[in-house]
Design an enzyme around this catalytic site. Structure first.
Site, PDB file in Angstrom:
ATOM      1  N   LYS A  32      -3.119  -7.237 -29.199  1.00 32.45           N
ATOM      2  CA  LYS A  32      -3.408  -8.504 -29.878  1.00 32.45           C
ATOM      3  C   LYS A  32      -2.369  -9.519 -29.439  1.00 32.45           C
ATOM      4  CE  LYS A  32      -3.658 -10.808 -34.382  1.00 32.45           C
ATOM      5  NZ  LYS A  32      -3.729 -10.640 -35.851  1.00 32.45           N
ATOM      6  N   LYS A  92       0.855  -5.916 -30.984  1.00 30.10           N
ATOM      7  CA  LYS A  92       0.690  -7.368 -31.122  1.00 30.10           C
ATOM      8  C   LYS A  92       1.946  -8.063 -30.604  1.00 30.10           C
ATOM      9  CE  LYS A  92       0.058 -10.861 -34.780  1.00 30.10           C
ATOM     10  NZ  LYS A  92      -0.208 -11.054 -36.216  1.00 30.10           N
ATOM     11  N   ASP A 127      -0.950  -5.990 -40.013  1.00 30.03           N
ATOM     12  CA  ASP A 127      -0.114  -6.413 -38.893  1.00 30.03           C
ATOM     13  C   ASP A 127       1.341  -6.259 -39.323  1.00 30.03           C
ATOM     14  OD1 ASP A 127      -2.603  -7.107 -37.936  1.00 30.03           O
ATOM     15  OD2 ASP A 127      -1.999  -9.088 -37.233  1.00 30.03           O
TER      16      ASP A 127
END
Length: 221
Positions: free
Chosen positions: A182, A153, A89
């Site tokens: 996400k 994300k 991430d």
């Protein structure tokens, strides 16, 4: 719906301990969460704890501000992958985005995506929606798509707010269908989780996974 399989069970507090990371991994294995998301220094530990499990080892890169040198982010990603991470991430360079340095932002994501794919890993790009206008969110999403990122994300969880239904809906409108979303930051209840999934999220990042599952179990079918 197997809600656990859509949750990244997360512990990224700066004061977290080794024992808490071990517990996180044990919980992730027991409940079958999508991943255990841990600080980079604990990737080797998480890889050992989750050996043989279907749970991915996730960590963060350039966290939480994103404006590290691209070379630093790339090396951080290399180390994480070598130590057992299978999902990364990565925080977008928000400063570069806001400065209109789109080529630099795209190039950084492309390099990290290529690296992840060589190692059969997933790359999720954190765009920190709390710091962006709608136009900037759209630009960030398009750059991620052009660069081939696997997920966009919403949040680090360290900004003024986390994911919102409106953020996810905007991203889903802008992103091509194969790029997943996400949602993360501030997800504390089953109702929030379900609302974000209904808006178009494919994965949720939360440190409240067990509470959300307990609510799920307590809800009549």
């Amino acid at each position: 719906m197997n809600l656990a399989a859509l949750l990244d069970h997360t512990l990224l507090r700066p004061d977290c301990t080794e024992a808490q990371v071990v517990q996180l991994c044990q919980e992730a294995r027991i409940h079958g969460f999508a991943s255990a998301c841990v600080p980079p220094c604990y990737v080797p530990l998480a890889a050992r704890e989750l050996s043989g499990a279907s749970v991915a080892v996730c960590t963060v890169i350039g966290f939480p501000l994103g404006y590290n040198s691209p070379r630093v982010k790339f090396r951080e990603a290399e180390i994480a992958l070598a130590e057992g991470a299978t999902e990364l991430d990565v925080v977008l360079n928000i400063s570069a985005l806001k400065s209109g340095q789109y080529d630099a932002v795209r190039a950084e994501i492309e390099d990290l995506t290529d690296l992840a794919e060589v190692r059969d890993a997933l790359l999720k790009v954190i765009i920190e929606t709390a710091l962006l206008t709608e136009e900037e969110m759209e630009a960030a999403a398009r750059l991620c798509a052009e660069a081939g990122a696997h997920f966009v994300k919403t949040s680090t969880g360290f900004a003024s707010r986390g994911a919102s239904v409106a953020d996810v809906e905007l991203l889903r409108r802008v992103l091509p269908p194969h790029i997943r979303i996400k949602a993360s930051g501030g997800i504390r209840t089953r109702a929030q989780a379900l609302a974000l999934l209904a808006a178009g999220a494919d994965r949720l990042g939360t440190s409240n996974s067990l509470i959300i599952l307990q609510e799920d179990d307590a809800t009549p079918s």
